[in-house]
Scaffold this motif. Structure first.
Motif, short mmCIF file in Angstrom:
data_model
loop_
_atom_site.label_atom_id
_atom_site.label_comp_id
_atom_site.label_asym_id
_atom_site.label_seq_id
_atom_site.Cartn_x
_atom_site.Cartn_y
_atom_site.Cartn_z
N THR A 41 -8.69 14.81 10.35
CA THR A 41 -10.14 14.67 10.18
C THR A 41 -10.73 16.02 9.83
O THR A 41 -10.39 17.03 10.44
CB THR A 41 -10.79 14.16 11.48
OG1 THR A 41 -10.12 12.96 11.88
CG2 THR A 41 -12.27 13.86 11.29
N ALA A 42 -11.62 16.03 8.83
CA ALA A 42 -12.30 17.26 8.44
C ALA A 42 -13.80 17.02 8.42
O ALA A 42 -14.26 15.96 7.98
CB ALA A 42 -11.82 17.71 7.07
N ILE A 43 -14.55 17.99 8.94
CA ILE A 43 -16.01 17.96 8.81
C ILE A 43 -16.42 19.29 8.20
O ILE A 43 -16.07 20.36 8.72
CB ILE A 43 -16.70 17.77 10.17
CG1 ILE A 43 -16.23 16.46 10.84
CG2 ILE A 43 -18.23 17.75 10.01
CD1 ILE A 43 -16.68 16.32 12.28
N ILE A 44 -17.10 19.22 7.08
CA ILE A 44 -17.47 20.44 6.36
C ILE A 44 -18.98 20.53 6.25
O ILE A 44 -19.64 19.57 5.84
CB ILE A 44 -16.85 20.44 4.94
CG1 ILE A 44 -15.34 20.23 5.02
CG2 ILE A 44 -17.19 21.74 4.19
CD1 ILE A 44 -14.71 19.88 3.69
N GLU B 297 -17.25 10.41 3.88
CA GLU B 297 -18.70 10.20 3.95
C GLU B 297 -19.44 11.48 3.61
O GLU B 297 -19.06 12.56 4.05
CB GLU B 297 -19.11 9.75 5.37
CG GLU B 297 -18.68 8.33 5.68
CD GLU B 297 -19.11 7.87 7.07
OE1 GLU B 297 -19.49 8.72 7.90
OE2 GLU B 297 -19.06 6.65 7.32
N TYR B 298 -20.50 11.31 2.83
CA TYR B 298 -21.41 12.42 2.58
C TYR B 298 -22.70 12.11 3.35
O TYR B 298 -23.20 10.99 3.32
CB TYR B 298 -21.73 12.57 1.09
CG TYR B 298 -22.89 13.51 0.85
CD1 TYR B 298 -22.73 14.88 0.98
CD2 TYR B 298 -24.15 13.02 0.54
CE1 TYR B 298 -23.80 15.74 0.82
CE2 TYR B 298 -25.23 13.86 0.38
CZ TYR B 298 -25.05 15.23 0.51
OH TYR B 298 -26.12 16.09 0.37
N TYR B 299 -23.23 13.11 4.06
CA TYR B 299 -24.42 12.89 4.88
C TYR B 299 -25.46 13.95 4.56
O TYR B 299 -25.18 15.15 4.64
CB TYR B 299 -24.01 12.96 6.36
CG TYR B 299 -25.15 12.91 7.36
CD1 TYR B 299 -26.20 12.00 7.23
CD2 TYR B 299 -25.15 13.75 8.47
CE1 TYR B 299 -27.22 11.95 8.16
CE2 TYR B 299 -26.16 13.69 9.42
CZ TYR B 299 -27.20 12.79 9.26
OH TYR B 299 -28.21 12.74 10.18
N HIS B 300 -26.64 13.49 4.18
CA HIS B 300 -27.76 14.42 4.00
C HIS B 300 -28.74 14.19 5.14
O HIS B 300 -29.33 13.12 5.26
CB HIS B 300 -28.47 14.19 2.65
CG HIS B 300 -29.71 15.01 2.53
ND1 HIS B 300 -29.68 16.39 2.41
CD2 HIS B 300 -31.03 14.67 2.57
CE1 HIS B 300 -30.92 16.85 2.37
NE2 HIS B 300 -31.75 15.83 2.46
N GLN C 7 -23.89 19.22 14.47
CA GLN C 7 -24.26 19.12 13.06
C GLN C 7 -25.77 19.28 12.84
O GLN C 7 -26.47 18.33 12.47
CB GLN C 7 -23.78 17.79 12.45
CG GLN C 7 -22.29 17.71 12.25
CD GLN C 7 -21.57 17.27 13.51
OE1 GLN C 7 -21.99 16.34 14.18
NE2 GLN C 7 -20.49 17.96 13.83
N PRO C 8 -26.30 20.49 13.10
CA PRO C 8 -27.74 20.70 12.94
C PRO C 8 -28.17 20.99 11.49
O PRO C 8 -29.36 21.09 11.21
CB PRO C 8 -27.99 21.93 13.81
CG PRO C 8 -26.70 22.69 13.74
CD PRO C 8 -25.61 21.68 13.59
N GLY C 9 -27.19 21.11 10.58
CA GLY C 9 -27.51 21.46 9.19
C GLY C 9 -27.97 20.26 8.38
O GLY C 9 -28.28 19.19 8.91
N ARG C 10 -27.99 20.44 7.07
CA ARG C 10 -28.58 19.39 6.22
C ARG C 10 -27.56 18.59 5.42
O ARG C 10 -27.82 17.43 5.09
CB ARG C 10 -29.57 20.05 5.24
CG ARG C 10 -30.79 20.60 5.93
CD ARG C 10 -31.65 21.37 4.96
NE ARG C 10 -32.46 20.49 4.12
CZ ARG C 10 -33.69 20.08 4.44
NH1 ARG C 10 -34.24 20.46 5.56
NH2 ARG C 10 -34.37 19.32 3.62
N ASP C 11 -26.44 19.19 5.07
CA ASP C 11 -25.50 18.47 4.18
C ASP C 11 -24.06 18.61 4.69
O ASP C 11 -23.57 19.73 4.86
CB ASP C 11 -25.59 19.02 2.76
CG ASP C 11 -26.93 18.72 2.14
OD1 ASP C 11 -27.17 17.55 1.81
OD2 ASP C 11 -27.75 19.65 2.04
N TYR C 12 -23.43 17.47 4.91
CA TYR C 12 -22.08 17.46 5.48
C TYR C 12 -21.16 16.52 4.71
O TYR C 12 -21.59 15.53 4.11
CB TYR C 12 -22.12 16.97 6.94
CG TYR C 12 -22.76 17.96 7.87
CD1 TYR C 12 -22.02 18.98 8.45
CD2 TYR C 12 -24.12 17.89 8.15
CE1 TYR C 12 -22.61 19.88 9.31
CE2 TYR C 12 -24.72 18.80 9.00
CZ TYR C 12 -23.95 19.79 9.57
OH TYR C 12 -24.54 20.70 10.42
N LEU C 13 -19.89 16.84 4.78
CA LEU C 13 -18.85 15.94 4.28
C LEU C 13 -17.90 15.64 5.43
O LEU C 13 -17.46 16.56 6.14
CB LEU C 13 -18.09 16.60 3.13
CG LEU C 13 -17.12 15.67 2.40
CD1 LEU C 13 -17.89 14.66 1.55
CD2 LEU C 13 -16.18 16.47 1.50
#
Lengths: 430, 249
Positions: free
Chosen positions: A372-375, A295-298, A346-352
């Motif tokens: 599981t990876a969160i970047i 998943e990509y999250y903006h 996850q307070p930032g703007r763009d995550y994978l």
């Protein structure tokens, strides 16, 4: 001789017959229904954390106890159930937890859900009480989950606490391309002692979800209006493109989204701006049974890399000053900024987000290894979590998990309190 | 005169054989498949099933399911036990499948090739719709007591690309079904047995066993019980209803 042959025959044949009969028994008592059903689980969890000493969050969280490791032993008990009659049902979910660690004993007791369902027909349900909501199609994040509790992407199934609401749910099925239409409307009051953690108090909020199953695609239109939070409008979808490939997405339009910004002097100043947050994800199953979720999250309401870096530098300086001069002024301001936005998950703007799991790996039934990876795509910091799950013993679940966090100085995962965490969880369902 | 009588008898037998044999050779594969479907399950019903996964060392794990089907393409199955699975519901609407887990709290889309129970039965075995809805009949071979019918998936969204179904002539019910991938690899073999009278005119196998060359030594068994015709509203087969399926029992 005849008796011997018969005996030998029985000796060889009977065990098989008994086994077959035993294997294929179906006791009809097992399927009798009682109006009262209950269940739940008991859990024991041991955690060992290595502290990322000198990191911003170790300074903020452990200012009085600069530990290098934390060991924690905890247990929890979750009880759920319902009492059901033809026209109504009463449902509940309680959870108690207790844990002992380097800071001492801590326990909680919560009513996660307690509501009554009135069901005049299969197409209409009215609910009153405390009920959890899980709107959205994303696994790790749900920008359209306007009345969801915040989800931890490493434990997305754990956010089961609800809000006190009045809900009406209508469903209609059709033949043709539009197969299902369902409308869920939720009244969510925020007053003293009622949903007070939702937002501004003394307000009545309305949330709604209109669901379509149209041309084999799930589509939801969602909204939240009222004055406890900003008005929000959302859309999500999910579709199986083939037997092993699913695609899903969410988009949320938030009017006058509020955000707290750290000023140079350490004070917090609010800002308001419209925001468009979205998520796009896939789920793919390979021939050797590896399920991949990506998943990509903006998060348009999140902080930029520069804003996060400024917060980390300020908090670092505050922590150093506390250590050298024992002055809490700057540290308290940094902690306040952390609680009001910079320190949320996850307070930032763009995550994978990526999760790979293989059912029955190495031909071991009920054994599922996963990674599981969160970047954080802005600062390239990340967390990597390999885990092993075994459910081979009926009603038992064992999970061994190791989380590794890494990133440069002044990045999200480079400044977390822990550099890694080892966790062993044993759960018994009843 | 006696010779004439014999000749007439032989002619009659041949003629009778011819007329009786003709329908056998003219059996339409798709019609036969529809007959199999009609014999295996009524259009709308509820039933209970027990799934048993058996490991090579004899270790077993059992799952109990309540299942409801309506029409050709609507089906929902609810797990009643073990406690770790209780409350899980799987819904199928045509090619669409969802899984609801109480601890997750919302339905998620799943695929037919996955397995929510582990073992050899996958989701499409647990939520099996009528064969004639998903497959077209291919070559039909007549044997002494059975037919062997080749079935080809109508779309690529069907779990198995090709089936080889052995049908008992006497009962017009399947005995074995071999399931193949598009590349011709045998994934599993399903075996029906123990025909039982469920009442209300429903006479069908009560046991389904399966094994797979991909999982040597492992077996899975499905037992059927309390199958009965029952009417349900269409709205029962929707995502919003998945958390409430137990209320149908």
């Amino acid at each position: 001789m005849g008796a011997l042959i018969v005996s030998l025959f029985l000796l060889f044949c009977l065990p098989g017959t008994i086994l077959a009969a035993e294997e294929f028994s179906f006791d009809l008592e097992e399927i009798e229904k009682s109006p009262l059903t209950w269940g739940g689980y008991a859990e024991i969890k041991w955690e060992h954390m290595d502290i990322n000493q000198g990191s911003v969050f170790s300074l903020l969280n452990l200012s009085y106890d600069p530990l290098s490791t934390i060991d924690r032993l905890g247990g929890s008990l979750q009880l759920d159930g319902n009492y059901s009659q033809e026209l109504y049902s009463v449902n509940w979910l309680f959870k108690v937890t207790g844990q002992q660690d380097d800071f001492g004993w801590h326990d909680t007791a919560d009513v996660f859900a307690a509501y009554i369902n009135l069901k005049p027909s299969p197409s209409a349900t009215i609910s009153l009480g405390k009920k959890p909501y899980k709107w959205g199609k994303g696994y790790a994040w749900n920008p359209v989950g306007f009345i969801n509790r915040r989800k931890d992407p490493n434990n997305p199934d754990e956010a089961m606490e609800g809000y006190i609401t009045a809900e009406a749910d209508f469903i209609k099925s059709f033949p043709g391309k539009l197969q299902t239409l369902a409308l869920t409307t939720v009244l969510l009051p925020v007053y003293d002692e009622i949903n007070e953690d939702f937002g501004r108090q003394d307000k009545l909020n309305l949330a709604a979800k209109l669901y379509f199953l149209f041309m084999d695609t799930d589509i939801d239109l969602t909204l939240l209006t009222g004055d406890s939070r900003s008005n929000k409008y959302g859309i999500d979808f999910s579709n199986n493109l083939s037997t092993n490939f699913e695609i899903h997405g969410e988009m949320a339009w938030i009017l006058d989204a509020q955000k707290m910004h750290l000023q140079e002097d350490g004070a917090l100043a609010p800002s308001q701006d419209n925001a468009l947050s979205w998520l796009l994800g896939i789920r793919y199953l390979t021939e050797n049974d590896i399920t991949s979720i990506v998943e990509y999250y903006h998060n348009d309401t999140g902080y930029t890399e520069e804003e996060m870096s400024n917060f980390f530098r300020y908090a670092q300086a505050a922590g150093e000053e506390f250590r050298q001069a024992a002055s809490r002024l700057l540290l308290d301001r940094a902690i306040d900024a952390s609680l009001k936005g910079y320190g949320t998950p996850q307070p930032g703007r763009d995550y994978l987000y990526a999760r790979f799991s293989q059912k029955e790996a190495f031909d071991i039934l009920y054994f599922t290894p996963a990674l599981t990876a969160i970047i954080n795509l802005a600062d390239n910091s990340f967390t990597l979590t390999p885990e092993l799950i075994y459910t081979g013993f009926t009603n038992w679940e064992m999970r061994l998990r190791f989380s590794y966090l890494d990133g440069k100085k002044y990045t999200e995962y480079g400044e977390k309190q822990n550099s890694n965490k080892l966790e062993l969880r044993l759960r018994y369902f009843f | 005169m006696k010779q004439l009588k014999n000749s007439t008898r032989i002619f009659t037998i041949l003629l009778t054989s011819f007329f009786f044999a003709t329908p056998v050779f003219a059996v339409d594969g798709n019609e036969l498949l529809r007959q199999v479907d009609a014999n295996m399950q009524p259009e709308t019903y509820e039933m209970y099933r027990k799934l048993i996964n058996i490991e090579p060392d004899g270790k077993k794990k059992e799952f109990l399911l309540y299942t409801v089907k309506k029409g050709q393409d609507k089906m929902v199955a609810l797990f009643l036990s073990p406690a770790s699975e209780k409350g899980r519901a799987t819904l199928r609407l045509g090619d669409n499948m969802w899984l609801y887990i109480p601890n997750v709290g919302k339905p998620i889309r799943i695929t037919s090739l996955q397995s929510v129970v582990g073992g050899i039965f996958n989701n499409s075995d647990i939520l099996r719709l009528d064969y004639s809805l998903e497959y077209d009949a291919g070559e039909l071979v007549e044997n002494d007591d059975t037919y062997t019918l080749e079935l080809k998936a109508k779309t690529t969204s069907i779990a198995y690309d090709r089936l080889m179904m052995t049908i008992d002539k006497k009962t017009t019910m399947p005995l074995t079904i071999e399931c193949y991938t598009a590349s011709g690899m045998l994934i599993k073999t399903l075996r029906y047995s123990k025909i039982e009278d469920f009442g209300d005119g429903m006479v069908r196998p009560s046991v389904l066993e399966t094994d797979s060359p991909l999982h040597k030594g492992y077996r899975s068994v499905m037992l059927f019980a309390k199958m009965k015709k029952k009417e349900f509203a269409d709205e029962v087969f929707t995502l919003n209803y998945m958390s409430k399926v137990d209320e149908l029992r």
